[in-house]
Motif scaffolding. Structure first.
Motif, PDB file in Angstrom:
ATOM      1  N   LEU A  55       0.845  -1.185   0.000  1.00 48.74           N
ATOM      2  CA  LEU A  55       0.000   0.000   0.000  1.00 48.74           C
ATOM      3  C   LEU A  55       0.885   1.241   0.000  1.00 48.74           C
ATOM      4  O   LEU A  55       1.829   1.319   0.778  1.00 48.74           O
ATOM      5  CB  LEU A  55      -0.919   0.009   1.230  1.00 48.74           C
ATOM      6  N   TYR A  56       0.561   2.173  -0.886  1.00 51.12           N
ATOM      7  CA  TYR A  56       1.259   3.454  -0.919  1.00 51.12           C
ATOM      8  C   TYR A  56       0.228   4.560  -0.730  1.00 51.12           C
ATOM      9  O   TYR A  56      -0.758   4.641  -1.466  1.00 51.12           O
ATOM     10  CB  TYR A  56       2.000   3.678  -2.242  1.00 51.12           C
ATOM     11  N   ASP A  57       0.455   5.415   0.272  1.00 52.30           N
ATOM     12  CA  ASP A  57      -0.408   6.577   0.492  1.00 52.30           C
ATOM     13  C   ASP A  57       0.450   7.670   1.116  1.00 52.30           C
ATOM     14  O   ASP A  57       0.979   7.498   2.219  1.00 52.30           O
ATOM     15  CB  ASP A  57      -1.579   6.219   1.408  1.00 52.30           C
ATOM     16  N   PRO A  58       0.619   8.814   0.432  1.00 56.85           N
ATOM     17  CA  PRO A  58       1.508   9.865   0.931  1.00 56.85           C
ATOM     18  C   PRO A  58       1.040  10.541   2.206  1.00 56.85           C
ATOM     19  O   PRO A  58       1.789  11.321   2.784  1.00 56.85           O
ATOM     20  CB  PRO A  58       1.559  10.866  -0.233  1.00 56.85           C
TER      21      PRO A  58
ATOM     22  N   PRO B  66       4.834   6.282   3.833  1.00 54.69           N
ATOM     23  CA  PRO B  66       3.903   6.124   2.719  1.00 54.69           C
ATOM     24  C   PRO B  66       3.915   4.735   2.085  1.00 54.69           C
ATOM     25  O   PRO B  66       2.887   4.269   1.616  1.00 54.69           O
ATOM     26  CB  PRO B  66       4.359   7.179   1.711  1.00 54.69           C
ATOM     27  N   ASP B  67       5.094   4.077   2.056  1.00 51.98           N
ATOM     28  CA  ASP B  67       5.193   2.729   1.501  1.00 51.98           C
ATOM     29  C   ASP B  67       4.994   1.724   2.620  1.00 51.98           C
ATOM     30  O   ASP B  67       5.835   1.610   3.514  1.00 51.98           O
ATOM     31  CB  ASP B  67       6.573   2.501   0.867  1.00 51.98           C
ATOM     32  N   MET B  68       3.887   1.001   2.569  1.00 49.38           N
ATOM     33  CA  MET B  68       3.594  -0.014   3.577  1.00 49.38           C
ATOM     34  C   MET B  68       3.550  -1.371   2.877  1.00 49.38           C
ATOM     35  O   MET B  68       2.797  -1.554   1.916  1.00 49.38           O
ATOM     36  CB  MET B  68       2.274   0.278   4.278  1.00 49.38           C
ATOM     37  N   VAL B  69       4.379  -2.300   3.350  1.00 49.58           N
ATOM     38  CA  VAL B  69       4.452  -3.633   2.751  1.00 49.58           C
ATOM     39  C   VAL B  69       4.078  -4.655   3.803  1.00 49.58           C
ATOM     40  O   VAL B  69       4.709  -4.726   4.863  1.00 49.58           O
ATOM     41  CB  VAL B  69       5.866  -3.915   2.189  1.00 49.58           C
ATOM     42  N   GLY B  70       3.037  -5.426   3.522  1.00 49.71           N
ATOM     43  CA  GLY B  70       2.559  -6.446   4.442  1.00 49.71           C
ATOM     44  C   GLY B  70       1.430  -5.934   5.315  1.00 49.71           C
ATOM     45  O   GLY B  70       1.338  -4.728   5.603  1.00 49.71           O
TER      46      GLY B  70
ATOM     47  N   ARG C 246      -2.680   2.020  -4.347  1.00 49.23           N
ATOM     48  CA  ARG C 246      -1.937   3.268  -4.395  1.00 49.23           C
ATOM     49  C   ARG C 246      -2.927   4.424  -4.393  1.00 49.23           C
ATOM     50  O   ARG C 246      -3.912   4.398  -5.126  1.00 49.23           O
ATOM     51  CB  ARG C 246      -1.073   3.315  -5.659  1.00 49.23           C
ATOM     52  N   ALA C 247      -2.660   5.422  -3.561  1.00 54.83           N
ATOM     53  CA  ALA C 247      -3.524   6.598  -3.462  1.00 54.83           C
ATOM     54  C   ALA C 247      -2.836   7.776  -4.137  1.00 54.83           C
ATOM     55  O   ALA C 247      -1.633   7.986  -3.950  1.00 54.83           O
ATOM     56  CB  ALA C 247      -3.798   6.923  -2.000  1.00 54.83           C
ATOM     57  N   TYR C 248      -3.612   8.526  -4.899  1.00 55.63           N
ATOM     58  CA  TYR C 248      -3.095   9.698  -5.589  1.00 55.63           C
ATOM     59  C   TYR C 248      -3.994  10.893  -5.293  1.00 55.63           C
ATOM     60  O   TYR C 248      -5.210  10.798  -5.367  1.00 55.63           O
ATOM     61  CB  TYR C 248      -3.043   9.461  -7.104  1.00 55.63           C
ATOM     62  N   GLU C 249      -3.368  12.011  -4.957  1.00 55.08           N
ATOM     63  CA  GLU C 249      -4.062  13.245  -4.656  1.00 55.08           C
ATOM     64  C   GLU C 249      -3.561  14.328  -5.602  1.00 55.08           C
ATOM     65  O   GLU C 249      -2.444  14.242  -6.078  1.00 55.08           O
ATOM     66  CB  GLU C 249      -3.802  13.694  -3.208  1.00 55.08           C
TER      67      GLU C 249
ATOM     68  N   VAL D 296      -7.763   9.562  -5.987  1.00 53.63           N
ATOM     69  CA  VAL D 296      -7.883   8.399  -6.861  1.00 53.63           C
ATOM     70  C   VAL D 296      -7.103   7.249  -6.229  1.00 53.63           C
ATOM     71  O   VAL D 296      -5.996   7.446  -5.727  1.00 53.63           O
ATOM     72  CB  VAL D 296      -7.325   8.708  -8.272  1.00 53.63           C
ATOM     73  N   PHE D 297      -7.713   6.075  -6.248  1.00 53.65           N
ATOM     74  CA  PHE D 297      -7.056   4.865  -5.761  1.00 53.65           C
ATOM     75  C   PHE D 297      -6.920   3.881  -6.917  1.00 53.65           C
ATOM     76  O   PHE D 297      -7.889   3.640  -7.640  1.00 53.65           O
ATOM     77  CB  PHE D 297      -7.881   4.206  -4.645  1.00 53.65           C
ATOM     78  N   VAL D 298      -5.727   3.327  -7.083  1.00 55.60           N
ATOM     79  CA  VAL D 298      -5.491   2.272  -8.057  1.00 55.60           C
ATOM     80  C   VAL D 298      -5.326   0.999  -7.237  1.00 55.60           C
ATOM     81  O   VAL D 298      -4.438   0.918  -6.373  1.00 55.60           O
ATOM     82  CB  VAL D 298      -4.233   2.552  -8.902  1.00 55.60           C
TER      83      VAL D 298
END
Length: 157
Positions: free
Chosen positions: A34-37, A42-46, A116-119, A102-104
């Motif tokens: 998961l990536y969210d600034p 922001p980079d979360m793995v697991g 992934r979150a984009y603003e 926006v979320f992908v």
């Protein structure tokens, strides 16, 4: 297959809106990325990292809401782009945060595997500062004509 994936995403958003870590992560895979600034990392793995990030976020928010505007599914129906109007209220001072987002989201059909979150924020730091100055100079020296005004800025008839 869009219906099952849409249900996964709606269930995840419902958990986030309820500020419930267990419900928010129930549809995520153990190895989610998961990536969210907005988060300290922001980079979360697991799943453990995502749970830690959400736990932090939920302590910062009085409420979180995502109004889904549009869905865009890939041909296989396992990935989706979700456009939202995001409405949050911070605990501190009850400040409202309203912005498009926006979320992908990728899934394996049963669990969310990547998100992934984009603003619509510009670059930060010195690059962002330089762009703001450049934008201000341009706006002062180049006024928009009526034909280039966004529809929301034009007088209604």
């Amino acid at each position: 297959m869009p219906a099952p994936v849409q249900h996964l995403v709606e269930t995840m958003f419902a958990g986030v809106q309820a500020l419930d870590v267990d419900a928010a992560t129930a549809t995520m895979s153990e190895d989610i990325v998961l990536y969210d600034p907005h988060y300290p990392y922001p980079d979360m793995v697991g799943i453990a990292a995502v749970r830690e990030g959400l736990t932090w976020a939920f302590t910062q928010m009085k409420s979180m809401r995502f109004d889904i505007e549009r869905w865009f599914f890939d041909e296989a129906g396992t990935s989706v782009v979700v456009e939202t109007s995001t409405h949050h209220v911070l605990n501190m001072g009850s400040k409202r945060l309203d912005f498009p987002q926006v979320f992908v989201i990728d899934t394996d059909g049963e669990r969310i595997t990547k998100m992934r979150a984009y603003e619509p924020y510009g670059p930060h730091g010195s690059t962002g500062f330089g762009l703001k100055i450049g934008h201000a100079v341009y706006r002062l020296s180049h006024r928009r004509s009526a034909s280039t005004q966004p529809a929301s800025a034009l007088p209604s008839r």
